[in-house]
Scaffold this motif. Structure first.
Motif, PDB file in Angstrom:
ATOM      1  N   LEU A 182     -24.868   5.816   6.581  1.00 40.70           N
ATOM      2  CA  LEU A 182     -24.653   7.171   6.051  1.00 40.70           C
ATOM      3  C   LEU A 182     -23.653   7.931   6.899  1.00 40.70           C
ATOM      4  N   PHE A 183     -23.665   7.686   8.206  1.00 38.82           N
ATOM      5  CA  PHE A 183     -22.694   8.343   9.082  1.00 38.82           C
ATOM      6  C   PHE A 183     -21.278   7.945   8.696  1.00 38.82           C
ATOM      7  N   LEU A 184     -21.053   6.654   8.496  1.00 34.53           N
ATOM      8  CA  LEU A 184     -19.718   6.176   8.134  1.00 34.53           C
ATOM      9  C   LEU A 184     -19.295   6.700   6.761  1.00 34.53           C
ATOM     10  N   LEU A 185     -20.231   6.719   5.818  1.00 27.64           N
ATOM     11  CA  LEU A 185     -19.906   7.206   4.480  1.00 27.64           C
ATOM     12  C   LEU A 185     -19.578   8.699   4.490  1.00 27.64           C
ATOM     13  N   THR A 186     -20.376   9.483   5.206  1.00 25.94           N
ATOM     14  CA  THR A 186     -20.098  10.921   5.251  1.00 25.94           C
ATOM     15  C   THR A 186     -18.800  11.202   6.003  1.00 25.94           C
ATOM     16  N   SER A 187     -18.503  10.399   7.023  1.00 22.12           N
ATOM     17  CA  SER A 187     -17.241  10.578   7.758  1.00 22.12           C
ATOM     18  C   SER A 187     -16.060  10.369   6.825  1.00 22.12           C
ATOM     19  N   ASP A 188     -16.159   9.354   5.942  1.00 17.80           N
ATOM     20  CA  ASP A 188     -15.087   9.112   4.982  1.00 17.80           C
ATOM     21  C   ASP A 188     -15.082  10.156   3.869  1.00 17.80           C
ATOM     22  N   ALA A 189     -16.268  10.541   3.410  1.00 15.23           N
ATOM     23  CA  ALA A 189     -16.355  11.472   2.282  1.00 15.23           C
ATOM     24  C   ALA A 189     -15.828  12.859   2.632  1.00 15.23           C
ATOM     25  N   PHE A 190     -16.005  13.282   3.886  1.00 18.00           N
ATOM     26  CA  PHE A 190     -15.637  14.652   4.239  1.00 18.00           C
ATOM     27  C   PHE A 190     -14.571  14.733   5.322  1.00 18.00           C
TER      28      PHE A 190
END
Length: 400
Positions: free
Chosen positions: A168-176
């Motif tokens: 989730l950390f990696l996904l949120t880093s990419d998403a935002f």
């Protein structure tokens, strides 16, 4: 963001993302507060909208939740993007009575009592994150420290397995945080897909966590639809991590630029709560919040029509000279400090208590262990009209 005076009327363009990354928006806000506190911003790729820049006007509009609706969206969107898909469905994008019903489902999880009960869990997360950063030595304070604390905490509250926190950390880093729009969109779709599977599991096997609460909740006798659960989970993940991440990192940048204020806290740790309030005021990471007028209203002599978009520029309100003495001074001893960084009225940030705990414990950990934080390179600011603050903050962290 820097602050310089403006003798002549500046060009007003608040929808240029580069203004917040490389310019000085305070010049425009200061002039607007003094000369046109209720200003009509002509359409660009965004529709036209009203701009409120004074503290009292914004606070009054926040209080009038019936007259200024959240259901049509709370952020400016380019016309080509259409309506916000969460409109009328998520906690942030609903009006009474549904807003109160949704908020009632989760309010207890974010109360003062719950935040106090979670302090040890938050402290454990803080120590883990700080220890990892110390091992690296050189790190990006935004992604390696400030982002991880609130994200790990909200993941724990949502019942997301520990093994998935890094995902989730990696996904949120990419998403935002990713510069490429396609990368951001694909990451956000992956987050929604993750919550689609998680809410289905929690609906069948509920536990003591926020996703289970939403997945099994009923409003007006009807279960929340899976899509509504997914959108609210996404809202919680973003709301529970993004602004706290940027505020915490922005606060550290402020302390690096005002080392005397960090020294005050090292000598007076009892001032940490007021220091956190000043960080929140100073950073004001939610650059604007939007409402839609539900009826004709007059503010400072300007007539706003029903259906008009009205924007609240929070960094401007929190530097309003009529409310804050010496507002362009960063002062951890500032009292009183009735900033609007976390909103006001019915839509006051549900996670405000938890955000304060996370920031206080993180700064407290650095101070109590005499951890030295120094700039390792020039920081990069976000190019965004939605949130403002550091995108990258390269530092070195060393233990004394």
């Amino acid at each position: 963001m820097p602050t310089e005076s403006a003798e002549q009327p500046p060009l007003i363009n608040l929808v240029d993302p580069e203004l917040y990354a490389k310019g000085d928006p305070f010049v425009q806000w200061r002039w607007l507060r003094a000369h046109q506190p209720v200003y009509w911003h002509e359409p660009t790729e965004y529709p036209g909208f009203w701009v409120l820049t004074r503290y009292d006007d914004i606070r009054t509009a926040y209080r009038d939740a019936a007259g200024f609706s959240s259901a049509q969206g709370i952020l400016l969107r380019p016309e080509s993007h259409g309506a916000d898909p969460g409109g009328g469905r998520t906690l942030a994008l609903t009006d009474a009575p549904r807003h109160r019903q949704l908020r009632g489902l989760i309010d207890g999880w974010f109360s003062v009592r719950s935040a106090r009960a979670m302090e040890q869990d938050v402290q454990d997360v803080v120590r883990r994150v700080v220890d990892d950063a110390l091992e690296r030595g050189a790190c990006d304070f935004v992604t390696d420290v400030a982002a991880r604390v609130p994200l790990y905490v909200i993941c724990k509250m949502m019942g997301i397995p520990d093994a998935d926190w890094e995902k989730l950390f990696l996904l949120t880093s990419d998403a935002f945080g990713a510069g490429d729009p396609l990368t951001r969109r694909l990451a956000h779709l992956d987050i929604l897909g993750y919550f689609e599977a998680l809410q289905a599991d929690k609906a069948k096997n509920p536990a003591d966590d926020l996703v289970s609460v939403l997945a099994t909740a009923s409003v007006d006798g009807e279960r929340l639809s899976p899509d509504d659960v997914i959108l609210n989970c996404d809202n919680l993940l973003v709301g529970g991590s993004e602004n706290t991440r940027i505020a915490t990192a922005g606060g550290m940048l402020a302390f690096l630029r005002h080392p005397d204020q960090w020294e005050i806290l090292s000598e007076r740790p009892d001032l940490l709560p007021s220091g956190v309030e000043e960080v929140l005021r100073w950073t004001s990471t939610a650059t604007h919040i939007m409402r839609t007028a539900t009826r004709e209203v007059e503010i400072d002599g300007r007539r706003i029509a029903a259906g008009d978009r009205v924007t609240f520029w929070l960094p401007s309100a929190n530097r309003d000279e009529s409310v804050f003495q010496d507002p362009d001074r960063f002062d951890v001893r500032r009292q009183p400090n009735r900033h609007l960084a976390l909103g006001f009225g019915e839509h006051f940030c549900v996670g405000s208590v938890l955000a304060r705990v996370e920031m206080r414990l993180l700064y407290g950990e650095l101070l109590s262990r005499s951890i030295r934080v120094t700039l390792d390179d020039e920081p990069t600011l976000l190019s965004s009209i939605v949130v403002n603050g550091p995108e990258r903050l390269p530092v070195r962290m060393t233990a004394s």
